[in-house]
Scaffold this active site. Structure first.
Site, short mmCIF file in Angstrom:
data_model
loop_
_atom_site.label_atom_id
_atom_site.label_comp_id
_atom_site.label_asym_id
_atom_site.label_seq_id
_atom_site.Cartn_x
_atom_site.Cartn_y
_atom_site.Cartn_z
N ASP A 293 -56.56 9.69 11.10
CA ASP A 293 -55.47 8.93 11.83
C ASP A 293 -56.22 7.46 12.31
OD1 ASP A 293 -57.42 9.91 13.67
OD2 ASP A 293 -56.06 10.51 15.09
N GLU A 294 -57.28 7.08 11.89
CA GLU A 294 -57.84 5.66 12.17
C GLU A 294 -58.59 5.18 11.01
OE1 GLU A 294 -60.58 5.68 15.09
OE2 GLU A 294 -61.31 7.93 14.81
#
Length: 423
Positions: free
Chosen positions: A135-136
């Site tokens: 997610d990053e």
């Protein structure tokens, strides 16, 4: 350009309270807005947001993704966070804080698919993307202005809008002069945030807590505080030589970060180096049996993380920290890559036996490195024992996913809980 509307992408030199083109209040302003190109993109409460998107009836409810009542919180939505729920919190504590929360077991295959969609959109803008997790990611948009017909800030704002429109998920963007500050910026205004840190970085960092620095966890922060450092500004004012004498090479890096300096480049080829878990004891431990109990629990945790990530490791690393903060590490290369707690514990226990000779330790950790995709490891002709162990642990994963992380717990893990800090 010193101002940008995140809704219609108007650009201007002034900094109005509302966009003169569409009246939106979502204006980003910064003196260096048109110059900066290093970004950090972070999905907002990713797993919980995916679940809310797929189940609209949960939109206005607190959602926790994680195990059963005796498990831990993997992530939670922002409504649950208002009640004090946080990632890695024991589930019983989370439900005490937010008893009305809806608890959903994680579905990592679904999250990986959404991650690929989002990162695919980012990959259309620049090849310089470095993933940190599902997610990053960091992005370097240097030199892309001619390609996209706009400065990186505008390109990122358009990416943010496109992700929300096409996936129903939101991301926050941090734009800065280096990777460290970009990651800090992305967390300043979540969700749907867009924050910028430029040459004012050092003044910005002065009052910030030590935990904002990468590599400073609870134990390191406590050590720094005992050394007289309460804020990032305290570290910035310290003599770098003194920090090196106290904390070794890590002290020199802390000094650089405290001044807002980070020379690391966004490196797409920098893959995840390892998976590990460690814990600090309530009281120093020296008995082999007590250390093994905690090691077994950590080995199970690393195995679960490896399986969830689809990775296996060919190197096992044991980490110990003595009562006087000296770090002891021992490594062993395996003939077959592993992603099972059974193998990790067997190797780690052998390494530990050589070190547990009466010396007191305050921390223990176990990890795997030299990572490979797990399907590649599974094709190894000599991986029979590992495959059998893996089949059994995958069965336990399924049971825990259905009934909660506490549905199956070993005697060693139960005894270990009393030995470690509840950070």
């Amino acid at each position: 350009m010193k101002a940008l509307c995140r809704d219609c992408f108007w650009q201007g030199e002034a900094a109005p309270r509302r966009c003169p083109a569409c009246a939106s209040p979502r204006i980003v302003t910064h003196e260096q807005l048109g110059e900066l190109s290093i970004a950090h993109m972070d999905c907002d409460a990713f797993y919980a947001s995916v679940e809310k998107r797929d189940r609209p009836e949960l939109r206005d409810l607190p959602v926790i993704v994680g195990g059963g009542r005796r498990g831990v919180v993997t992530t939670c939505c922002y409504i649950a966070r208002v009640s004090g729920v946080r990632s890695a919190m024991p589930m019983f504590k989370a439900l005490k804080l937010c008893p009305e929360a809806v608890v959903i077991p994680p579905e990592f295959a679904k999250y990986r698919a959404e991650s690929q969609r989002i990162l695919g959109m980012a990959g259309e803008l620049t090849p310089l993307i470095q993933n940190l997790s599902l997610d990053e990611a960091w992005m370097d948009l240097s030199g892309t202005e001619r390609l996209h017909g706009a400065p990186p800030a505008v390109t990122l704002a358009k990416l943010q809008a496109r992700i929300e429109a096409q996936t129903g998920l939101t991301v926050s963007i941090g734009l800065a002069i280096n990777k460290f500050l970009a990651k800090v910026a992305s967390d300043l205004d979540k969700p749907r945030g867009f924050s910028v840190i430029g040459d004012e970085a050092q003044a910005f960092l002065v009052p910030r807590p030590l935990r904002i620095l990468p590599g400073v966890g609870p134990a390191m922060a406590a050590s720094l505080e005992r050394g007289g450092f309460s804020t990032v500004g305290d570290l910035a004012r310290a003599d770098p030589k003194d920090l090196v004498q106290r904390y070794g090479a890590h002290g020199l890096r802390l000094s650089a970060l405290a001044h807002g300096r980070d020379r690391r480049a966004v490196n797409p080829g920098e893959v995840r180096k390892g998976i590990s878990a460690e814990t600090t004891f309530n009281e120093d431990l020296s008995a082999l049996g007590d250390l093994e109990d905690v090691l077994a629990q950590l080995s199970e945790k690393v195995g679960r993380q490896a399986r969830a990530s689809g990775l296996a490791g060919r190197v096992v690393t044991l980490k110990l920290r003595t009562a006087d903060f000296r770090i002891v590490t021992r490594r062993r290369t395996l003939p077959v890559a592993t992603q099972t707690g059974k193998t990790l514990f067997a190797v780690g226990r052998d390494l530990l036996a050589r070190e547990a000779t009466g010396r007191a330790y305050r921390l223990i950790g176990i990890g795997i490195a030299d990572l490979v995709e797990s399907d590649a490891a599974g094709r190894d002709f000599f991986a029979g024992d590992e495959r059998r162990a893996l089949a059994g642990e995958k069965t336990l994963d399924a049971i825990r996913a259905r009934f909660g992380a506490g549905a199956v717990i070993s005697g060693r893990s139960f005894r270990a809980k009393a030995q470690v800090r509840d950070d």
